[in-house]
Design an enzyme around this catalytic site. Structure first.
Site, PDB file in Angstrom:
ATOM      1  N   THR A  27       0.847  -1.191   0.000  1.00  0.00           N
ATOM      2  CA  THR A  27       0.000   0.000   0.000  1.00  0.00           C
ATOM      3  C   THR A  27       0.881   1.240   0.000  1.00  0.00           C
ATOM      4  OG1 THR A  27      -0.087   0.022   2.416  1.00  0.00           O
ATOM      5  CG2 THR A  27      -1.881  -1.124   1.265  1.00  0.00           C
ATOM      6  N   GLU A  79      -3.922   4.895   2.301  1.00  0.00           N
ATOM      7  CA  GLU A  79      -3.031   3.901   1.704  1.00  0.00           C
ATOM      8  C   GLU A  79      -3.678   3.298   0.467  1.00  0.00           C
ATOM      9  OE1 GLU A  79      -1.386   1.101   4.381  1.00  0.00           O
ATOM     10  OE2 GLU A  79      -1.506   2.438   6.117  1.00  0.00           O
ATOM     11  N   TYR A  91       8.560   4.818  -4.335  1.00  0.00           N
ATOM     12  CA  TYR A  91       8.682   5.839  -3.282  1.00  0.00           C
ATOM     13  C   TYR A  91       9.206   7.132  -3.910  1.00  0.00           C
ATOM     14  CZ  TYR A  91       8.316   2.136   0.251  1.00  0.00           C
ATOM     15  OH  TYR A  91       7.884   1.098   1.051  1.00  0.00           O
ATOM     16  N   PHE A 109     -10.359  -7.410  12.569  1.00  0.00           N
ATOM     17  CA  PHE A 109     -10.352  -8.797  12.088  1.00  0.00           C
ATOM     18  C   PHE A 109      -9.799  -9.715  13.164  1.00  0.00           C
ATOM     19  CE2 PHE A 109     -10.370  -6.236   8.243  1.00  0.00           C
ATOM     20  CZ  PHE A 109     -11.380  -6.868   7.524  1.00  0.00           C
TER      21      PHE A 109
HETATM   22  P1  ADP Z   1       5.182   0.962   3.419  1.00  0.00           P
HETATM   23  O1  ADP Z   1       5.000   0.615   4.857  1.00  0.00           O
HETATM   24  O2  ADP Z   1       6.443   1.765   3.169  1.00  0.00           O
HETATM   25  O3  ADP Z   1       3.965   1.613   2.829  1.00  0.00           O
HETATM   26  P2  ADP Z   1       4.436  -1.441   1.922  1.00  0.00           P
HETATM   27  O4  ADP Z   1       4.853  -2.844   2.282  1.00  0.00           O
HETATM   28  O5  ADP Z   1       3.002  -1.084   2.146  1.00  0.00           O
HETATM   29  O6  ADP Z   1       5.420  -0.451   2.677  1.00  0.00           O
HETATM   30  O7  ADP Z   1       4.824  -1.199   0.388  1.00  0.00           O
HETATM   31  C1  ADP Z   1       4.414  -0.004  -0.226  1.00  0.00           C
HETATM   32  C2  ADP Z   1       5.332   0.408  -1.353  1.00  0.00           C
HETATM   33  O8  ADP Z   1       5.423  -0.633  -2.328  1.00  0.00           O
HETATM   34  C3  ADP Z   1       4.782   1.606  -2.103  1.00  0.00           C
HETATM   35  O9  ADP Z   1       5.179   2.832  -1.492  1.00  0.00           O
HETATM   36  C4  ADP Z   1       5.374   1.433  -3.506  1.00  0.00           C
HETATM   37  O10 ADP Z   1       6.615   2.094  -3.600  1.00  0.00           O
HETATM   38  C5  ADP Z   1       5.583  -0.084  -3.621  1.00  0.00           C
HETATM   39  N1  ADP Z   1       4.596  -0.773  -4.485  1.00  0.00           N
HETATM   40  C6  ADP Z   1       4.924  -1.709  -5.421  1.00  0.00           C
HETATM   41  N2  ADP Z   1       3.842  -2.186  -6.045  1.00  0.00           N
HETATM   42  C7  ADP Z   1       2.763  -1.541  -5.509  1.00  0.00           C
HETATM   43  C8  ADP Z   1       1.355  -1.611  -5.765  1.00  0.00           C
HETATM   44  N3  ADP Z   1       0.832  -2.439  -6.701  1.00  0.00           N
HETATM   45  N4  ADP Z   1       0.537  -0.793  -5.045  1.00  0.00           N
HETATM   46  C9  ADP Z   1       1.059   0.034  -4.104  1.00  0.00           C
HETATM   47  N5  ADP Z   1       2.378   0.140  -3.818  1.00  0.00           N
HETATM   48  C10 ADP Z   1       3.245  -0.639  -4.511  1.00  0.00           C
HETATM   49 MG    MG Z   2       2.009   0.766   2.998  1.00  0.00          MG
END
Ligand code: ADP
Ligand code: MG
Length: 161
Positions: A27, A79, A91, A109
């Site tokens: 997300t 998100e 990012y 949940f």
């Molecule tokens: P965070 O805690 O930093 O948000 P996540 O595990 O939620 O980490 O991963 C989010 C990051 O993954 C996004 O900021 C983006 O850079 C990358 N990403 C890759 N594919 C997707 C996708 N399909 N949807 C959203 N984010 C994605």
């Molecule tokens: Mg995230």
């Protein structure tokens, strides 16, 4: 919901490492400035709509707006899970989203499996609803044409852009 569609744009920031990616559902988080600008009539819960990273293709998305436990539920977060397989993280890149419909309120949940199942069902609902002509036409909205290049790093929030 009267206030939809709702458009916003901002740079993707790091979230709180809740392991969304490990669950197969990354997300992308909007910065606080975007979240703080949300009007009061956008309630918390799960939304579906369209998303675009920088000037890339427009994809379907699901978004969760909720109270962040990390901040003891004092801070809202937004998100977005883009329904697309990206080769790399994005990012720091600009995420533009059009929120077009509401799926459900936030809820707790019993287990991680139950949470994952709920997200998958949200994704299926988003995919189906977004194929409706009235939603498909939002891909052509002016918002996505005023490409990011013309508004670098700009944060945009609004109902009519
Ligand atoms: P965070 O805690 O930093 O948000 P996540 O595990 O939620 O980490 O991963 C989010 C990051 O993954 C996004 O900021 C983006 O850079 C990358 N990403 C890759 N594919 C997707 C996708 N399909 N949807 C959203 N984010 C994605
Ligand atoms: Mg995230």
């Amino acid at each position: 919901m009267r206030s939809l569609p709702y458009f916003c744009r901002g740079q993707v920031v790091r979230g709180f490492g809740r392991g969304s990616k490990e669950l197969g559902i990354p997300t992308a988080n909007f910065p606080e400035s975007v979240v703080d600008n949300l009007p009061a009539d956008i309630s918390t819960g799960i939304y579906y709509g369209w998303a675009r990273v920088d000037n890339g293709d427009i994809h379907k998305m699901v978004m969760s707006i909720g109270w962040n436990p990390y901040y003891k539920n004092t801070k809202k977060s937004m998100e977005t899970h883009v329904i697309h397989k990206f080769k790399e993280d994005f990012y720091g890149q600009t995420l533009s989203v059009a929120m077009v419909g509401y799926i459900r309120p936030e809820r707790g949940f019993e287990s991680l499996d139950e949470l994952i199942a709920a997200i998958h069902s949200d994704i299926e609902e988003a995919k189906m609803k977004l194929d409706l002509p009235e939603h498909l036409k939002l891909k052509e909205h002016h918002f996505f044409k005023t490409a990011v290049l013309t508004t670098p790093n700009q944060i945009l929030n609004g109902h009519r852009l």
